[in-house]
Scaffold this motif. Structure first.
Motif, PDB file in Angstrom:
ATOM      1  N   GLU A  92      56.760   0.879  20.653  1.00 24.46           N
ATOM      2  CA  GLU A  92      58.121   0.968  20.137  1.00 24.46           C
ATOM      3  C   GLU A  92      58.404   2.359  19.571  1.00 24.46           C
ATOM      4  N   GLU A  93      57.414   2.945  18.892  1.00 27.24           N
ATOM      5  CA  GLU A  93      57.612   4.287  18.335  1.00 27.24           C
ATOM      6  C   GLU A  93      57.709   5.339  19.440  1.00 27.24           C
ATOM      7  N   VAL A  94      56.914   5.186  20.489  1.00 28.62           N
ATOM      8  CA  VAL A  94      56.982   6.113  21.624  1.00 28.62           C
ATOM      9  C   VAL A  94      58.358   6.037  22.275  1.00 28.62           C
ATOM     10  N   ALA A  95      58.868   4.818  22.494  1.00 33.17           N
ATOM     11  CA  ALA A  95      60.180   4.647  23.108  1.00 33.17           C
ATOM     12  C   ALA A  95      61.283   5.265  22.247  1.00 33.17           C
ATOM     13  N   LEU A  96      61.214   5.063  20.937  1.00 37.38           N
ATOM     14  CA  LEU A  96      62.220   5.632  20.042  1.00 37.38           C
ATOM     15  C   LEU A  96      62.187   7.151  20.061  1.00 37.38           C
ATOM     16  N   PHE A  97      60.984   7.735  20.097  1.00 31.70           N
ATOM     17  CA  PHE A  97      60.901   9.197  20.089  1.00 31.70           C
ATOM     18  C   PHE A  97      61.468   9.776  21.380  1.00 31.70           C
ATOM     19  N   LEU A  98      61.133   9.205  22.511  1.00 26.07           N
ATOM     20  CA  LEU A  98      61.599   9.752  23.785  1.00 26.07           C
ATOM     21  C   LEU A  98      63.108   9.635  23.943  1.00 26.07           C
ATOM     22  N   VAL A 119      55.469  15.435  24.664  1.00 27.61           N
ATOM     23  CA  VAL A 119      54.316  14.706  24.123  1.00 27.61           C
ATOM     24  C   VAL A 119      53.729  15.469  22.933  1.00 27.61           C
ATOM     25  N   GLY A 120      53.623  16.799  23.062  1.00 32.25           N
ATOM     26  CA  GLY A 120      53.124  17.592  21.940  1.00 32.25           C
ATOM     27  C   GLY A 120      54.000  17.457  20.712  1.00 32.25           C
ATOM     28  N   GLU A 121      55.330  17.483  20.911  1.00 35.56           N
ATOM     29  CA  GLU A 121      56.259  17.311  19.789  1.00 35.56           C
ATOM     30  C   GLU A 121      56.131  15.915  19.187  1.00 35.56           C
ATOM     31  N   MET A 122      55.887  14.925  20.032  1.00 29.60           N
ATOM     32  CA  MET A 122      55.758  13.549  19.551  1.00 29.60           C
ATOM     33  C   MET A 122      54.536  13.407  18.640  1.00 29.60           C
ATOM     34  N   ILE A 123      53.416  13.988  19.036  1.00 31.47           N
ATOM     35  CA  ILE A 123      52.205  13.907  18.207  1.00 31.47           C
ATOM     36  C   ILE A 123      52.436  14.607  16.870  1.00 31.47           C
ATOM     37  N   LEU A 124      53.091  15.776  16.891  1.00 28.96           N
ATOM     38  CA  LEU A 124      53.409  16.479  15.641  1.00 28.96           C
ATOM     39  C   LEU A 124      54.348  15.643  14.769  1.00 28.96           C
ATOM     40  N   ASP A 165      69.080  21.367  38.450  1.00 32.49           N
ATOM     41  CA  ASP A 165      68.179  20.764  39.437  1.00 32.49           C
ATOM     42  C   ASP A 165      66.767  21.280  39.154  1.00 32.49           C
ATOM     43  N   LEU A 166      65.936  20.455  38.516  1.00 31.23           N
ATOM     44  CA  LEU A 166      64.605  20.861  38.089  1.00 31.23           C
ATOM     45  C   LEU A 166      63.559  20.489  39.125  1.00 31.23           C
ATOM     46  N   SER A 167      62.577  21.359  39.282  1.00 37.07           N
ATOM     47  CA  SER A 167      61.442  21.039  40.148  1.00 37.07           C
ATOM     48  C   SER A 167      60.519  20.057  39.432  1.00 37.07           C
ATOM     49  N   ARG A 168      59.618  19.446  40.198  1.00 36.01           N
ATOM     50  CA  ARG A 168      58.674  18.503  39.588  1.00 36.01           C
ATOM     51  C   ARG A 168      57.797  19.202  38.564  1.00 36.01           C
ATOM     52  N   ASP A 169      57.358  20.420  38.858  1.00 39.13           N
ATOM     53  CA  ASP A 169      56.517  21.160  37.909  1.00 39.13           C
ATOM     54  C   ASP A 169      57.282  21.463  36.622  1.00 39.13           C
ATOM     55  N   GLU A 170      58.558  21.793  36.748  1.00 38.43           N
ATOM     56  CA  GLU A 170      59.358  22.055  35.551  1.00 38.43           C
ATOM     57  C   GLU A 170      59.504  20.786  34.711  1.00 38.43           C
ATOM     58  N   LYS A 171      59.735  19.651  35.385  1.00 35.18           N
ATOM     59  CA  LYS A 171      59.830  18.382  34.668  1.00 35.18           C
ATOM     60  C   LYS A 171      58.514  18.048  33.968  1.00 35.18           C
ATOM     61  N   ALA A 172      57.397  18.250  34.673  1.00 32.98           N
ATOM     62  CA  ALA A 172      56.089  17.956  34.083  1.00 32.98           C
ATOM     63  C   ALA A 172      55.831  18.840  32.868  1.00 32.98           C
ATOM     64  N   GLY A 173      56.249  20.111  32.930  1.00 28.14           N
ATOM     65  CA  GLY A 173      56.086  21.008  31.782  1.00 28.14           C
ATOM     66  C   GLY A 173      56.906  20.561  30.587  1.00 28.14           C
ATOM     67  N   LEU A 174      58.141  20.153  30.839  1.00 24.80           N
ATOM     68  CA  LEU A 174      58.988  19.654  29.748  1.00 24.80           C
ATOM     69  C   LEU A 174      58.402  18.394  29.133  1.00 24.80           C
ATOM     70  N   LEU A 187      46.361   5.566  22.648  1.00 23.43           N
ATOM     71  CA  LEU A 187      47.395   6.061  23.550  1.00 23.43           C
ATOM     72  C   LEU A 187      46.771   6.947  24.616  1.00 23.43           C
ATOM     73  N   ARG A 188      47.096   6.682  25.875  1.00 20.38           N
ATOM     74  CA  ARG A 188      46.682   7.568  26.963  1.00 20.38           C
ATOM     75  C   ARG A 188      47.927   8.144  27.621  1.00 20.38           C
ATOM     76  N   VAL A 189      47.918   9.476  27.826  1.00 20.83           N
ATOM     77  CA  VAL A 189      49.060  10.173  28.412  1.00 20.83           C
ATOM     78  C   VAL A 189      48.650  10.772  29.749  1.00 20.83           C
ATOM     79  N   VAL A 190      49.398  10.444  30.794  1.00 17.78           N
ATOM     80  CA  VAL A 190      49.244  11.096  32.100  1.00 17.78           C
ATOM     81  C   VAL A 190      50.460  11.984  32.252  1.00 17.78           C
ATOM     82  N   ASP A 191      50.274  13.312  32.032  1.00 17.06           N
ATOM     83  CA  ASP A 191      51.421  14.217  31.927  1.00 17.06           C
ATOM     84  C   ASP A 191      51.894  14.785  33.254  1.00 17.06           C
ATOM     85  N   GLY A 192      51.229  14.448  34.352  1.00 17.86           N
ATOM     86  CA  GLY A 192      51.688  14.898  35.659  1.00 17.86           C
ATOM     87  C   GLY A 192      51.272  16.289  36.037  1.00 17.86           C
ATOM     88  N   SER A 193      50.562  16.988  35.137  1.00 16.06           N
ATOM     89  CA  SER A 193      50.189  18.363  35.439  1.00 16.06           C
ATOM     90  C   SER A 193      49.193  18.468  36.579  1.00 16.06           C
TER      91      SER A 193
END
Length: 356
Positions: free
Chosen positions: A340-346, A241-246, A227-236, A280-286
């Motif tokens: 399509e690439e974003v969807a495949l990575f996630l 996203v960082g792994e996706m860019i790499l 059971d993850l908190s919202r902050d924990e989910k946002a951190g993950l 690409l624009r990312v809203v990471d929830g932080s």
């Protein structure tokens, strides 16, 4: 024989299988089949049924066949090569994928059903026998070499041996690991995970981990899943996203920017014109803020951890922006190469999206 025994459809494949896809679709439409836009039917493949509906952007790879009295295949479905689906009633939901060399058929009744929900995947070399019915809920995955048997019958019931013909019910967001054997009468609850090489019979409750021979529950909510908190989910999500860019950079794409805005393009090669780039624009929830939709005029893909409102979705759709709502697991119908690439990575992290 009084009752016809269905065999491998050699006649249909010999008459239709070798035809080019566009000609097959024309003939099928003349037969009354409903064939959607941009449907692909590969060499050697055929569809045989009384009532047939195939949705948009669906593909059936080479040397596969789908046969049934009633066949309903949704949009964006993919059926891999040398896969055989032979059941009186077949329903496959939008976005689902059946890999290569999957067999769905065997001993059945006139009302036998195979129902696969949306965004599901069945991995290669699985054998599925819907003797009565097999129902698999949305967003569920069946690992490779799995066996789902709707019947147990060989030795005589009159000599005291068990003979069963029972439905199998698999809930939503269920994961069957590789080489799982599912017996008739099994019910698996939503969100359950079945470990590899397990034998499953009767009932597995929702949101638990079951393993063994026979499978037994070894962990359940809130220990599994956590059971993850919202902050924990946002951190993950931020780490994903960082792994996706790499990953994009490692596969030869050029990525500029450090967030929330990135420009993605193919690396320029000597003698080649400048390549198209995607923004690409990312809203990471932080920050907990809603995505700034009004500022997305120069964006091709919006990836938002936060919920995107209905009004904002309409604005993005009008601007032909591919958007991802991670919180609701939904994606726009507008698609582009970067989306399509974003969807495949996630998907690597188990995040799959339903088309809104």
């Amino acid at each position: 024989m009084l009752v016809p025994k269905p065999r491998f459809p050699i006649k249909q494949m010999a008459l239709m299988g070798w035809l080019p896809g566009f000609l097959k679709k024309t003939i099928y439409r003349l037969k009354g089949y409903r064939i959607g836009k941009k449907v692909s039917i590969g060499f050697g493949s055929v569809v045989v049924g009384d009532e047939v509906s195939i949705g948009d952007h669906t593909s059936i790879s080479f040397f596969s066949f789908v046969r049934g009295r009633s066949i309903k295949i949704g949009d964006h479905v993919h059926i891999g090569a040398t896969t055989f689906i032979d059941t009186p009633i077949i329903e496959i939901g939008d976005g689902s994928k059946i890999n290569e060399q999957v067999f769905i058929g065997g001993l059945q009744f006139p009302d036998s059903k195979f129902i696969l929900g949306r965004n599901c995947q069945i991995m290669q070399m699985s054998f599925i026998n819907p003797a009565r019915s097999i129902t698999i809920g949305d967003d569920s995955g069946i690992g490779g070499d799995c066996l789902l048997f709707g019947h147990t019958s060989w030795l005589s019931q009159l000599e005291g041996y068990a003979v069963e013909f029972e439905p199998i019910e698999i809930g939503k967001s269920v994961s069957l690991s590789w080489r799982v054997f599912v017996l008739p009468g099994t019910k698996i609850g939503d969100g359950a995970v079945i470990g590899a090489n397990s034998l499953v019979s009767r009932t597995i409750p929702p949101r638990c981990l079951a393993i063994g021979y026979p499978a037994r529950v070894v962990s359940k909510f809130p220990d599994f899943p956590k059971d993850l908190s919202r902050d924990e989910k946002a951190g993950l999500f931020k780490n994903m996203v960082g792994e996706m860019i790499l990953f994009f950079q490692g596969t030869g794409l050029r990525c500029e920017g450090s967030g929330p805005d990135y420009t993605i393009s193919r690396a320029k090669k000597r003698g080649r014109r400048a390549n198209k780039s995607w923004r690409l624009r990312v809203v990471d929830g932080s920050s907990g803020e809603e995505p700034a939709v009004a500022a997305t005029t120069d964006v091709d893909v919006l990836l938002s951890f936060n919920t995107i409102s209905a009004d904002d979705r309409r604005t993005l759709d009008a601007r032909r922006v591919t958007w991802f709502d991670v919180e609701k697991k939904e994606i726009s119908r507008e698609a582009n190469d970067l989306g399509e690439e974003v969807a495949l990575f996630l998907r690597r992290y188990g995040i799959r999206f339903f088309q809104a």
